[in-house]
Design an enzyme around this catalytic site. Structure first.
Site, PDB file in Angstrom:
ATOM      1  N   HIS A 227       0.836  -1.206   0.000  1.00 21.76           N
ATOM      2  CA  HIS A 227       0.000   0.000   0.000  1.00 21.76           C
ATOM      3  C   HIS A 227       0.869   1.253   0.000  1.00 21.76           C
ATOM      4  CE1 HIS A 227      -3.173  -2.598   2.164  1.00 21.76           C
ATOM      5  NE2 HIS A 227      -3.648  -2.366   0.954  1.00 21.76           N
TER       6      HIS A 227
ATOM      7  N   LYS B  39     -17.141  -6.428   6.130  1.00 23.46           N
ATOM      8  CA  LYS B  39     -15.904  -6.986   6.668  1.00 23.46           C
ATOM      9  C   LYS B  39     -15.838  -6.760   8.171  1.00 23.46           C
ATOM     10  CE  LYS B  39     -12.856  -6.328   2.655  1.00 23.46           C
ATOM     11  NZ  LYS B  39     -11.604  -5.691   2.202  1.00 23.46           N
TER      12      LYS B  39
ATOM     13  N   ARG C  10      -2.748  -5.935  -7.675  1.00 22.13           N
ATOM     14  CA  ARG C  10      -1.718  -6.946  -7.466  1.00 22.13           C
ATOM     15  C   ARG C  10      -1.764  -8.027  -8.532  1.00 22.13           C
ATOM     16  NH1 ARG C  10      -3.217  -9.624  -2.489  1.00 22.13           N
ATOM     17  NH2 ARG C  10      -5.214  -8.817  -3.103  1.00 22.13           N
TER      18      ARG C  10
ATOM     19  N   SER D 278      -3.642  -7.652   2.905  1.00 24.63           N
ATOM     20  CA  SER D 278      -3.956  -7.424   4.321  1.00 24.63           C
ATOM     21  C   SER D 278      -4.473  -8.698   4.973  1.00 24.63           C
ATOM     22  CB  SER D 278      -4.987  -6.299   4.450  1.00 24.63           C
ATOM     23  OG  SER D 278      -4.427  -5.070   4.058  1.00 24.63           O
TER      24      SER D 278
END
Length: 160
Positions: free
Chosen positions: A17, A41, A90, A128
Site C-alpha cells: 500500500h 468486513k 496486485r 492485508s
C-alpha cells in the site's frame, strides 16, 4: 489542484500500500488516502487505529492526507474536490473486481476517472488478509509491513 483519492480498508496497511501511495503521490498535487468502513468486513483494527497506522507509515510523503470515509465513494471523492480515484492492483483477479467498481463509478458520475497502478513485483503476493493470518500465527512480518504496523499486529495477537 489535482487531488487523487486512494480508497481502501487498509486493515492493516502494508508496504505494498505504501508503495502505491508513494507512486500515486507523484501523479497528483494532493493524495487523500481514504480509509473506508466496509460493513461486510470484520476489521481487526478500528477506523481510528487504521488512520493512525497509515499516518505513521507515510510521514515521508509530503502531499498526503489520511481520512475516514463512509457511504458512496463517488460522493466522498466529490466532497474532496476530486474526480480521480486511484487503485492499486496486485493480480488479474484484482483487476476484474476493480474494473467493475470503476465502471460503477463512471456510471454514477461520468466526470470521475479511475487510475490503476500495478504493484511493485516484490509486493505482488502481499495482502492485508494474508498479513493478518501471518501475524496471528507469529509469522515473519519484517519487510511486509511498516515497523509501526508490525508492532501493532504483535500487540493485537500477542498482547504485547
Amino acid at each position: 489542484m489535482r487531488i487523487g483519492v486512494c480508497p481502501g480498508s487498509f486493515d492493516p496497511v502494508t508496504n505494498g500500500h505504501v508503495d502505491i501511495f508513494e507512486r500515486a503521490s507523484k501523479l497528483v498535487d494532493k493524495l487523500v488516502v481514504a480509509v473506508l468502513d466496509n460493513p461486510n468486513k470484520h476489521s481487526l483494527f478500528t477506523m481510528e487505529e487504521r488512520v493512525a497506522l497509515i499516518e505513521a507509515s507515510v510521514t515521508h510523503i509530503p502531499n498526503i492526507e489520511v481520512d475516514c470515509a463512509g457511504g458512496l465513494l463517488n460522493e466522498y471523492v466529490k466532497s474532496k474536490d476530486s474526480h480521480i480515484i486511484i487503485r492499486g492492483l496486485r493480480a488479474l483477479s484484482d483487476f476484474e473486481y476493480e474494473f467493475q467498481r470503476a465502471l460503477f463509478s463512471k456510471f454514477l458520475d461520468d466526470n470521475i476517472e479511475t487510475i490503476f497502478i500495478m504493484t511493485n513485483n516484490k509486493y505482488s503476493f502481499v495482502s492485508s488478509t494474508g498479513i493478518r493470518e501471518l501475524a496471528k500465527f507469529n509469522g515473519k512480518l519484517t519487510g511486509l509491513v511498516p515497523p509501526v504496523v508490525k508492532e501493532a499486529l504483535e500487540a493485537k495477537f500477542n498482547g504485547k
